[in-house]
Design an enzyme around this catalytic site. Sequence first.
Site, short mmCIF file in Angstrom:
data_model
loop_
_atom_site.label_atom_id
_atom_site.label_comp_id
_atom_site.label_asym_id
_atom_site.label_seq_id
_atom_site.Cartn_x
_atom_site.Cartn_y
_atom_site.Cartn_z
N ASP A 79 0.82 -1.22 0.00
CA ASP A 79 0.00 0.00 0.00
C ASP A 79 0.86 1.27 0.00
O ASP A 79 2.02 1.25 0.41
CB ASP A 79 -0.96 0.01 1.21
CG ASP A 79 -0.23 -0.08 2.55
OD1 ASP A 79 0.75 -0.83 2.64
OD2 ASP A 79 -0.65 0.61 3.49
N GLU A 140 0.24 -1.46 5.64
CA GLU A 140 1.29 -1.05 6.59
C GLU A 140 1.05 0.37 7.06
O GLU A 140 1.28 0.71 8.21
CB GLU A 140 2.67 -1.15 5.91
CG GLU A 140 3.85 -0.97 6.86
CD GLU A 140 4.34 0.46 7.01
OE1 GLU A 140 5.15 0.72 7.89
OE2 GLU A 140 3.90 1.35 6.25
ZN LIG Z 1 6.63 2.38 4.06
#
Ligand SMILES: [Zn+2]
Length: 373
Positions: A79, A140
């Site tokens: 992401d 994340e």
């Molecule tokens: Zn990162």
Amino acid sequence: MLNKERLINEFIELVSVPCPSKDEKQEAELIMSKLRAMGIEPEMDNAHEKTGGNCGNVWAYIKGNVPTAPVLFFEAHMDSVAPTTGTKVIRKDGVLYSDGTTTLGGDDKVGVASMLEVVRALKEDGVPHGDIQLCFTVSEEIGCLGVVNMDKSWIKADFGYCLDIGGDIGEITYAAPKLYDIYVKVTGKAAHAGIAPEEGVNAIMLAADALSKLPAYGRIDKETTFNVGMFNGGVGTNVVCPEVKFVIDMRSLNVEGLEKLKDDTIALITEVVTSQGGKVEFEVHEGCPAVAVPTDHKCIELAQRAAEKMGLKPELKTTGGCSDGNFLCGYGLPCALLATGMSNVHTTEEYLKEDDLFGTARWMYEIIKLNAL
Ligand SMILES: [Zn+2]
């Protein structure tokens, strides 16, 4: 052989796919199709059943031909921080930029692209190597949700590397803090501020008094930071404030020191608030475990020697930030963070030097080769 132009083009292809947190499916499918084209059968876990995203983490296990070599783990997150849809890459003087309307997505496609190019080159070159596990995580950027919700029994490696931190190629981060978020609720007693203030207990004043008595905040020592990042409360200008809530972020590379700081902080706030007729409740959340790879661990030593082989001067570093690597370490996988050159991340001014993208891949490739010797 590693092919710089192919790597850059693949990076551009990867960042062109919209990939906000919880919406990584298109990117995951692209990565999986690329792995399949190399003869690797990737797997997707079901982390999304817990994260609420549209796909899980992507895993691949590459069998080597040097069975005595430790199994290596490489990790990057799929992401990117918004705005990340419709990224158009501008190449200028050896640097990759977005067109200024989105982030570049080098955080963390620099890691994703490097992992793909290295595995492709390994297959092409037929170089001897041990087993390698790749993990491309989701979400994340919104609390490491992919790693938090993965099944740690999928990890089959001895130690590993996260390709997800800024800095010059050759910088190895071996320590990152353990983090606590402490949610504090101070309760006083409401009363009319003009007619009967003596009947109230002002929660704002109790909380302020407690916080002002803390021995330190901000950077407490070389390893420890302390922040009150949110403070909310009150119901009206004419009401003695009955309740406030605030949140403390405390983190340290010194895990024992952090436990003491947590206990001391809770004791001090409790003492100040209760001695003045208030009540206090604490909710302690462990934000993440620490990264603490011993500097003489093979993980660090390999990364240092690989950087030296590239003609770089490796540098050992620590960070105050938290990332997927913290949780991987918490699962028992020693995991260092390798600098990738990503710059101005989380802004539309993000950029990545082509040499740093290539350097990240070269570094990974050298680690794999040295690991098999
Ligand atoms: Zn990162």
